[in-house]
Design a protein around this motif. Structure first.
Motif, PDB file in Angstrom:
ATOM      1  N   LYS A  49       0.821  -1.207   0.000  1.00 57.44           N
ATOM      2  CA  LYS A  49       0.000   0.000   0.000  1.00 57.44           C
ATOM      3  C   LYS A  49       0.856   1.259   0.000  1.00 57.44           C
ATOM      4  N   ASN A  50       2.020   1.227   0.640  1.00 54.58           N
ATOM      5  CA  ASN A  50       2.845   2.412   0.780  1.00 54.58           C
ATOM      6  C   ASN A  50       3.798   2.634  -0.383  1.00 54.58           C
ATOM      7  N   TRP A  51       3.964   1.673  -1.274  1.00 55.53           N
ATOM      8  CA  TRP A  51       4.921   1.818  -2.364  1.00 55.53           C
ATOM      9  C   TRP A  51       4.355   2.774  -3.407  1.00 55.53           C
ATOM     10  N   VAL A  52       5.130   3.800  -3.713  1.00 56.17           N
ATOM     11  CA  VAL A  52       4.695   4.839  -4.645  1.00 56.17           C
ATOM     12  C   VAL A  52       5.767   4.986  -5.727  1.00 56.17           C
ATOM     13  N   TYR A  53       5.322   5.189  -6.951  1.00 53.92           N
ATOM     14  CA  TYR A  53       6.263   5.414  -8.049  1.00 53.92           C
ATOM     15  C   TYR A  53       5.758   6.567  -8.904  1.00 53.92           C
ATOM     16  N   ASP A  54       6.674   7.137  -9.674  1.00 50.13           N
ATOM     17  CA  ASP A  54       6.330   8.196 -10.629  1.00 50.13           C
ATOM     18  C   ASP A  54       6.590   7.678 -12.024  1.00 50.13           C
ATOM     19  N   LEU A  55       5.642   7.895 -12.903  1.00 51.18           N
ATOM     20  CA  LEU A  55       5.788   7.541 -14.315  1.00 51.18           C
ATOM     21  C   LEU A  55       5.514   8.807 -15.117  1.00 51.18           C
ATOM     22  N   ILE A  56       6.560   9.331 -15.725  1.00 51.71           N
ATOM     23  CA  ILE A  56       6.470  10.597 -16.451  1.00 51.71           C
ATOM     24  C   ILE A  56       6.539  10.298 -17.942  1.00 51.71           C
ATOM     25  N   LYS A  57       5.522  10.742 -18.674  1.00 50.28           N
ATOM     26  CA  LYS A  57       5.470  10.506 -20.120  1.00 50.28           C
ATOM     27  C   LYS A  57       5.994  11.734 -20.851  1.00 50.28           C
ATOM     28  N   GLY A  58       6.972  11.499 -21.714  1.00 51.32           N
ATOM     29  CA  GLY A  58       7.541  12.580 -22.514  1.00 51.32           C
ATOM     30  C   GLY A  58       7.315  12.316 -23.991  1.00 51.32           C
ATOM     31  N   ASP A  59       8.080  12.977 -24.832  1.00 42.38           N
ATOM     32  CA  ASP A  59       7.976  12.801 -26.286  1.00 42.38           C
ATOM     33  C   ASP A  59       8.644  11.486 -26.683  1.00 42.38           C
ATOM     34  N   GLY A  60       7.849  10.457 -26.855  1.00 44.15           N
ATOM     35  CA  GLY A  60       8.365   9.165 -27.291  1.00 44.15           C
ATOM     36  C   GLY A  60       9.140   8.400 -26.239  1.00 44.15           C
ATOM     37  N   GLU A  61       9.038   8.803 -24.991  1.00 41.32           N
ATOM     38  CA  GLU A  61       9.745   8.101 -23.923  1.00 41.32           C
ATOM     39  C   GLU A  61       8.996   8.225 -22.602  1.00 41.32           C
ATOM     40  N   PHE A  62       9.340   7.352 -21.675  1.00 38.57           N
ATOM     41  CA  PHE A  62       8.814   7.379 -20.319  1.00 38.57           C
ATOM     42  C   PHE A  62       9.985   7.460 -19.355  1.00 38.57           C
ATOM     43  N   VAL A  63       9.772   8.128 -18.235  1.00 38.85           N
ATOM     44  CA  VAL A  63      10.744   8.128 -17.146  1.00 38.85           C
ATOM     45  C   VAL A  63      10.037   7.548 -15.926  1.00 38.85           C
ATOM     46  N   PHE A  64      10.625   6.509 -15.364  1.00 34.79           N
ATOM     47  CA  PHE A  64      10.058   5.802 -14.210  1.00 34.79           C
ATOM     48  C   PHE A  64      10.977   6.017 -13.024  1.00 34.79           C
TER      49      PHE A  64
END
Length: 121
Positions: A49-64
């Motif tokens: 429940k406490n695990w959090v992540y960020d997924l950022i969508k850019g131009d043709g790529e993702f940053v996790f």
């Protein structure tokens, strides 16, 4: 016990009281073990429940970006058919679906101070 006592009613009363007490405590113990969850399951649920992540969508790529326990050589990451599989130490493993990343690959892998950063192209 019944042979030693002269009056049979007293011994039968004591035997009955002991049997009732025994049945009562067996019932209480069964109820306690049935209602109580194991401690490792509760901590595992709390961890999920406490695990959090960020997924950022850019131009043709993702940053996790996410926190993953363990040293860098024990952290494993795979991207298969749009599903990101992450494994750390202590039984830590997560699956993160990434929509639109079916034909992409992990381009860059950084792990510093427990923080995992992936660039997916």
């Amino acid at each position: 016990m019944t042979q030693r006592a002269d009056s049979g009613f007293v011994s039968f009363f004591l035997i009955g009281a002991a049997a009732l007490t025994m049945f009562y405590w067996v019932r209480v113990l069964k109820k306690m073990t049935k209602d109580q969850k194991p401690l490792y399951t509760q901590s595992r649920e709390q961890e999920q429940k406490n695990w959090v992540y960020d997924l950022i969508k850019g131009d043709g790529e993702f940053v996790f970006v996410a926190e993953v326990p363990g040293p860098e050589d024990k952290v494993a990451v795979r991207l298969v058919d749009g599903m990101l599989y992450i494994r750390g130490t202590g039984g830590f493993s997560k699956e993160v679906p990434i929509e639109g990343a079916n034909d992409m690959q992990i381009f860059d892998f950084k792990y510093r101070n427990g923080v995992l950063t992936l660039r997916i192209k």
